[in-house]
Design a protein around this motif. Sequence first.
Motif, mmCIF file in Angstrom:
data_model
loop_
_atom_site.group_PDB
_atom_site.id
_atom_site.type_symbol
_atom_site.label_atom_id
_atom_site.label_comp_id
_atom_site.label_asym_id
_atom_site.label_seq_id
_atom_site.Cartn_x
_atom_site.Cartn_y
_atom_site.Cartn_z
ATOM 1 N N LYS A 148 0.826 -1.209 0.000
ATOM 2 C CA LYS A 148 0.000 0.000 0.000
ATOM 3 C C LYS A 148 0.863 1.263 0.000
ATOM 4 N N SER A 149 1.821 1.308 0.910
ATOM 5 C CA SER A 149 2.667 2.506 0.990
ATOM 6 C C SER A 149 3.471 2.693 -0.285
ATOM 7 N N VAL A 150 3.983 1.606 -0.807
ATOM 8 C CA VAL A 150 4.793 1.698 -2.028
ATOM 9 C C VAL A 150 3.945 2.256 -3.168
ATOM 10 N N ALA A 188 -2.759 9.998 1.781
ATOM 11 C CA ALA A 188 -2.654 9.834 3.227
ATOM 12 C C ALA A 188 -2.303 8.386 3.536
ATOM 13 N N ASP A 189 -1.089 8.190 4.069
ATOM 14 C CA ASP A 189 -0.629 6.834 4.354
ATOM 15 C C ASP A 189 -0.824 6.524 5.836
ATOM 16 N N GLU A 190 -1.878 5.831 6.156
ATOM 17 C CA GLU A 190 -2.219 5.486 7.536
ATOM 18 C C GLU A 190 -2.048 6.680 8.470
ATOM 19 N N PRO A 191 -2.720 7.772 8.190
ATOM 20 C CA PRO A 191 -2.452 8.999 8.946
ATOM 21 C C PRO A 191 -2.894 8.929 10.404
HETATM 22 MG MG LIG Z 1 2.560 1.110 4.953
#
Ligand SMILES: [Mg+2]
Lengths: 314, 325
Positions: free
Chosen positions: B49-51, B180-183
């Motif tokens: 997901k982050s990538v 928004a990455d797991e904010p």
């Molecule tokens: Mg991540």
Amino acid sequence: MLLYIVRRVAYAIPIALLVSLVCFMLVHIAPGDPIDSIVPPDTPKEAVEQVRREYGLDKPLPVQFAVWLSHVVQGDLGRSIASRRPIAGDLMLASGKTFVLAVTAATIGFSLGVALGSLAAFFQGTWIDRLCVGFAVAGVSVPHYWLGMVMVIIFSVLLAALPAMGAGPSDWVWDWVHIRFLILPAITLSVIPAGLITRTVRGTVIEILNQDFITTLRGKGIRRSGLLLHVVKNAAPTVLAVMGLQFGYLMGGSILVESVFSWPGTGMMLNNAIFRRDIPVIQGATLVLAMFFVLLNLIVDLVQTAIDPRMRRT
Amino acid sequence: MSGDILVRARDLSIEFVSPDATVQAVNGVDFDLAEKEALCILGESGSGKSVTLRSLLRLNPPKKTVMSGSLSVCGEDMLTISDAKLNSLRGRLVSMIFQEPMTALDPVFTIGRQIAETIIRHEGISRGEADRRALDLLELVQIPSAKRRLAAYPHELSGGLRQRAMIAIALSCRPKLLLADEPTTALDATVQIQVLLLLHKLQQELGMGIIFVTHDLGVAGEIADRIAVMYAGRFVEEGPVRDVMRQPMHPYTRGLLGATVHAGMRGKRLTTIPGAPPDLSDLPPGCAFAPRCSEATRSCTADVPALHKLGPERGARCVLVEDAA
Ligand SMILES: [Mg+2]
Ligand SMILES: Nc1ncnc2c1ncn2[C@@H]1O[C@H](COP(=O)(O)OP(=O)(O)O)[C@@H](O)[C@H]1O
């Protein structure tokens, strides 16, 4: 911040006192009667007693310390046993010479270290990095005196371009006549700090570049030049601490380098004093150098705190 | 229609190449994001997901990242974009907020400075003007005594306030797209909801598109228009948020729904998905979820399942799912 400065300066006072106590004890830690190190062994008894009174050695230790300290704060470090001249004046002259050498070596070493360290970090893993690291390792491992002698052989003997000994005629002036004498010892002395700072800067910058906030900055569209500001401010506290310490060592005057180049600084003064067992001189020089370290530490601490707000809390 | 598209990814793949291994973090992802739309990417940690999110701003480490397929963000081809254009896009048209508000902010610069810096970079306005804008932004993200907080350093703020400051930075140039990455993952539960609601409100007010990464289904239901469920670098299921939550088609999605506490769970038992996600440097052939799937058949391990369309926006990559057509 102001409160912190006051508190930090206040902390330095007991440290300074402790340092002076240690320096004072130097004479008494040496085995036997301290008077033996002051007068020649075959001195008549009355003369010995007179010297003892003259030096205040007949009084109890705490009193001696108080008397000695009161002289020291007035700038009186006593007289040299060998030359019978006031130590403070000689020490002042020698420190001045060492200061010239230290500042020059530090300027060369620190600039080179920062430049090479940053290069290595930004080009991590490439041949540029390996070259810089290679220089750093060489810098800290090559023996001082050996490098000094090699430099003398090349630049003074073979090329006859630069003088090999001394600090030039009479008092120090920043002109070519004198600077010629400075070049070889300053370069020799700068190699270790250059290596150490290269290593420190490289390590610190790589660590910073791997931190999350760098990604945030890149994500904001901040360009390389803008990034540099953040890297510098984050790296500064660590790098300054190492620089402060290194400058302290340089001010101590490298005994070896000053001896190789006959540079009339504190290193040479200490060297001579040790050979002649001139304890008051050793005591005075040690005290001044130690105080300089305390002061340097204080400055580094304050600058660090000014840069990094997280340090203000304690 | 195409003017309204913020992101278009086609067969997007991302690999990390290093001497020891090649990690296939993203393996052929297709999706579109329209203006003002909210997409939520859901999945266990390590699913890419982050990538995926970082690739929309090319924030993966440049040296070892290999991108393929096609990806356009705000009309720019992200595979060929120049550094100059990229830097002007970042923070201005597209902004990102991260999981850890502590480490994502520079510890030795004030909050105000870090907001102003972004505005000055993109709009070239004066320091004084930028500071005023920074103050407005802190008020926008509802930081109490905003004026005082401008001069605060990150460590002087609580996690929730820090994340709000991070949001202020991201919004400083009124971007069209917010990533928004797991904010809220790093925040306390009560603060999580506050920050989430704030984000939702700002997204609506400012009319931004948003891509939101989380492994929290409750969060997804709150904010998203659409959900994409990610597993081992692939979108295994996607669709409108209600449809996916009410009627998950992929066994993995069902597993995720069963493993989290959410509104539809009342009276049901919490279950877990057995096993662990696969090693992305050594992916199995076929469906990457098959080894953990209770419904797996022999055909699952033959080929990567195609996307079965269940509606215009709805689809799942599972051989058990029948095409709607
Ligand atoms: Mg991540
Ligand atoms: N810079 C990188 N270099 C190598 N592998 C990476 C890098 N970033 C992420 N990965 C790998 O990619 C996979 C997906 O990671 P990530 O996208 O962070 O997962 P998540 O879904 O939890 O956000 C993980 O296996 C991770 O180890």
